[in-house]
Design a protein around this motif. Structure first.
Motif, PDB file in Angstrom:
ATOM      1  N   THR A 292      -6.048 -31.216  32.392  1.00  0.00           N
ATOM      2  CA  THR A 292      -4.821 -30.989  31.628  1.00  0.00           C
ATOM      3  C   THR A 292      -4.273 -32.342  31.203  1.00  0.00           C
ATOM      4  OG1 THR A 292      -4.334 -29.000  32.924  1.00  0.00           O
ATOM      5  CG2 THR A 292      -2.519 -29.955  31.663  1.00  0.00           C
TER       6      THR A 292
ATOM      7  N   THR B 219      -5.258 -28.608  27.243  1.00  0.00           N
ATOM      8  CA  THR B 219      -6.322 -28.491  28.252  1.00  0.00           C
ATOM      9  C   THR B 219      -7.646 -28.891  27.615  1.00  0.00           C
ATOM     10  OG1 THR B 219      -5.173 -26.689  29.391  1.00  0.00           O
ATOM     11  CG2 THR B 219      -7.520 -26.952  29.836  1.00  0.00           C
TER      12      THR B 219
ATOM     13  N   GLU C  31      -1.350 -29.962  36.444  1.00  0.00           N
ATOM     14  CA  GLU C  31      -1.368 -28.741  35.637  1.00  0.00           C
ATOM     15  C   GLU C  31       0.029 -28.170  35.402  1.00  0.00           C
ATOM     16  OE1 GLU C  31      -4.025 -25.778  37.022  1.00  0.00           O
ATOM     17  OE2 GLU C  31      -5.761 -27.101  37.102  1.00  0.00           O
TER      18      GLU C  31
END
Length: 231
Positions: A28, A109, A97
């Motif tokens: 991420t 992502t 994340e």
């Protein structure tokens, strides 16, 4: 004495030992994009936005293993033209994340992938050309789709020491994939290594039709390759 022209030619070509094959895992990221005109490209503007984010959020306290990278997105196919100044550049830094990312940055992502890596040796970025030529001449790998990353090495220490240009080292990361013909070659080698003639038994025989792989070295008039699953 070594011929100067031959020595220069050697320096202008990458051998397999000069290139590392690595896998970038899914991650991420916080992303910043900048477009416009600048003498040396707009990479520093996008990277500067990421640096501001890192310092303001104290990201490295939350994620000391953060990685910083970016890519030239001037072209729709994301290919790099060696020596050309980017008119659009996107910079990334990996984040937890669940971390919030506010505009103008965007949370994204990245799915990961295989890359050919080579350390940048000159700020003219001509090493991009050499890396691309290496991929074209490789017998095992070829270019794949996706961004051509420029990853900042030793990111934690660099950012904690003021992100100075003179301390910056960069890895050029070219997306690659293993050629089908190489995978087929490995299957053939495996067949010969584990054939019944070598003292092994097999339960089932599989046939791979490679009649369309006319570019495969050694295929010639052969239309099938036989492989085995050992019992």
């Amino acid at each position: 004495m070594e011929d100067p022209e031959k020595a220069n030619e050697t320096l202008q070509k990458l051998e397999d030992r000069d290139v590392r094959i690595i896998y970038l895992p899914p991650v991420t990221v916080a992303a910043a994009r900048f477009s416009g005109e600048a003498e040396y490209g707009v990479g520093p503007e996008a990277t500067g936005m990421i640096e501001k984010f890192v310092y303001e959020t104290e990201l490295l306290k939350l994620k000391p293993d953060a990685r910083g990278m970016g890519f030239d997105c001037s072209r729709a196919d994301l290919r790099v033209e060696a020596g050309a100044a980017p008119t659009a550049y996107e910079a990334w830094v990996s984040i937890p994340e669940d971390m919030e990312v506010k505009p103008p940055l965007v949370k994204k992502t990245f799915g990961g992938g295989m890359y050919a890596a080579h350390v940048l040796r000159d700020w003219s970025f001509q090493d991009w050309r050499l890396l691309q030529e290496w991929a074209r001449e490789s017998e095992r790998y070829e270019e794949a789709g996706g961004p051509c990353f420029e990853e900042i090495l030793n990111y934690y220490n660099l950012m904690n020491n003021g992100a100075k240009m003179e301390d910056t080292q960069i890895d050029l990361l070219l997306p690659v994939k293993e050629m089908i013909k190489w995978r087929m070659k490995e299957r053939v080698q495996a067949f010969f290594a584990f054939s019944p003639e070598n003292g092994y038994s097999c339960r089932r025989i599989y046939i791979w039709n490679i009649s369309n792989l006319t570019y495969m070295p050694g295929a010639c008039d052969a239309y099938f390759i036989y492989g085995v699953i050992l019992g």
